[in-house]
Design an enzyme around this catalytic site. Sequence first.
Site, mmCIF file in Angstrom:
data_model
loop_
_atom_site.group_PDB
_atom_site.id
_atom_site.type_symbol
_atom_site.label_atom_id
_atom_site.label_comp_id
_atom_site.label_asym_id
_atom_site.label_seq_id
_atom_site.Cartn_x
_atom_site.Cartn_y
_atom_site.Cartn_z
ATOM 1 N N GLU A 1 0.835 -1.206 0.000
ATOM 2 C CA GLU A 1 0.000 0.000 0.000
ATOM 3 C C GLU A 1 0.861 1.243 0.000
ATOM 4 O OE1 GLU A 1 -2.458 3.306 1.826
ATOM 5 O OE2 GLU A 1 -0.495 2.476 2.375
ATOM 6 N N GLU A 2 1.962 1.202 0.741
ATOM 7 C CA GLU A 2 2.815 2.381 0.887
ATOM 8 C C GLU A 2 3.580 2.726 -0.387
ATOM 9 O OE1 GLU A 2 2.533 4.249 3.319
ATOM 10 O OE2 GLU A 2 1.832 3.061 5.021
#
Length: 357
Positions: free
Chosen positions: A210-211
């Site tokens: 996600e990051e």
Amino acid sequence: MISAESLKFMKNLMMCSGPSGYELEAAAVFRAYLSDFSHKVYTDVMGNTTGVLNPDAKFRVMLAGHYDEIGFQVVYISDEGLLYFRPNGGIDKLTVPGLEVEVLTAKKRIRGVIGKKPIHLLTPKEREVPPELSDLWIDIGAENRAEAEKIVKIGDPVAFVSNFRRIGNNRIMSKGMDDKVGAFIVAETLRELSKRKLKVGVYAVGTVQEELGLRGAITSSFDVAPKAAFTVDVGFATDIPDVQKKILGEIKLGSGPELTSSADNNIVLGKMIRRIADKHKIPYQETAAHRASGGTDTAQIQLSRSGVATALISIPNRYMHSPVEICDLRDVEGAIAIMTETIASMTGKESFIPGID
């Protein structure tokens, strides 16, 4: 009230280290926990892990919380045996000098510290600005390059040192709140739903990367093909100095999870969630998010296939993207309750077309 068993799982998950793309530890803990009450559990080629209840149901609901975290990656080893690195995710340069870190080698974790030139040797101008990450290094105690190369290799991921502790009566602190707290809530919601008689299929996903651009959400939502989806991530608490409420709203730790109104959130599903929360007297806070769209897995899941009815539930978080993020267990409990009661109420015949349903 979160059980002692669940709190043990929370601690185990928070103590994992898994910079984006290297989430093996968190995936293993998440997978083992879900296996106790899921009808099916699997991990895909990206590293996303999914636990399933009622897999034969045609109407599928997805829960998503990412278990990757920000970190670094080794790019060069100097003659002095020092490791130079790049960021893996959104790193706040102000928090980096002096950090204790762990290099996640193939064999074990190697402790190190992030070093810089001492303040005594900085020019007045250098003291006024934070150092660039390229001017910092990781010292693992090696005396030269040959010694360092026996321990670590180029490309090894690097994480903040693992930590987890209770603070006060209700608050918890860890480097990994963003977003292992969301993955925890997803798992606990599935556990609660395993005790109910469901009319829909539920797919609880711990997502990866996600990051680095919501990458795991793209592939996992395509795989699940849900009709509706709940994403759980952290949101900005504004109950600390110098965070402007006129921009971000008033969000307090312990006052309930945040329910979001933005382009990433389906209006019909949003009304349903709030109606259920009000019916069961579950506290929540309203937010318009810090921008109109994007920033969480919600944005990618919504766009999967022909579109998905999505809802973002956020846990207020202080000191985001630091080694000492703080959340409140009461907000965690509220998020679990809202999702559990909403999904348990579904008949499998719901439609979420704005302006029609």
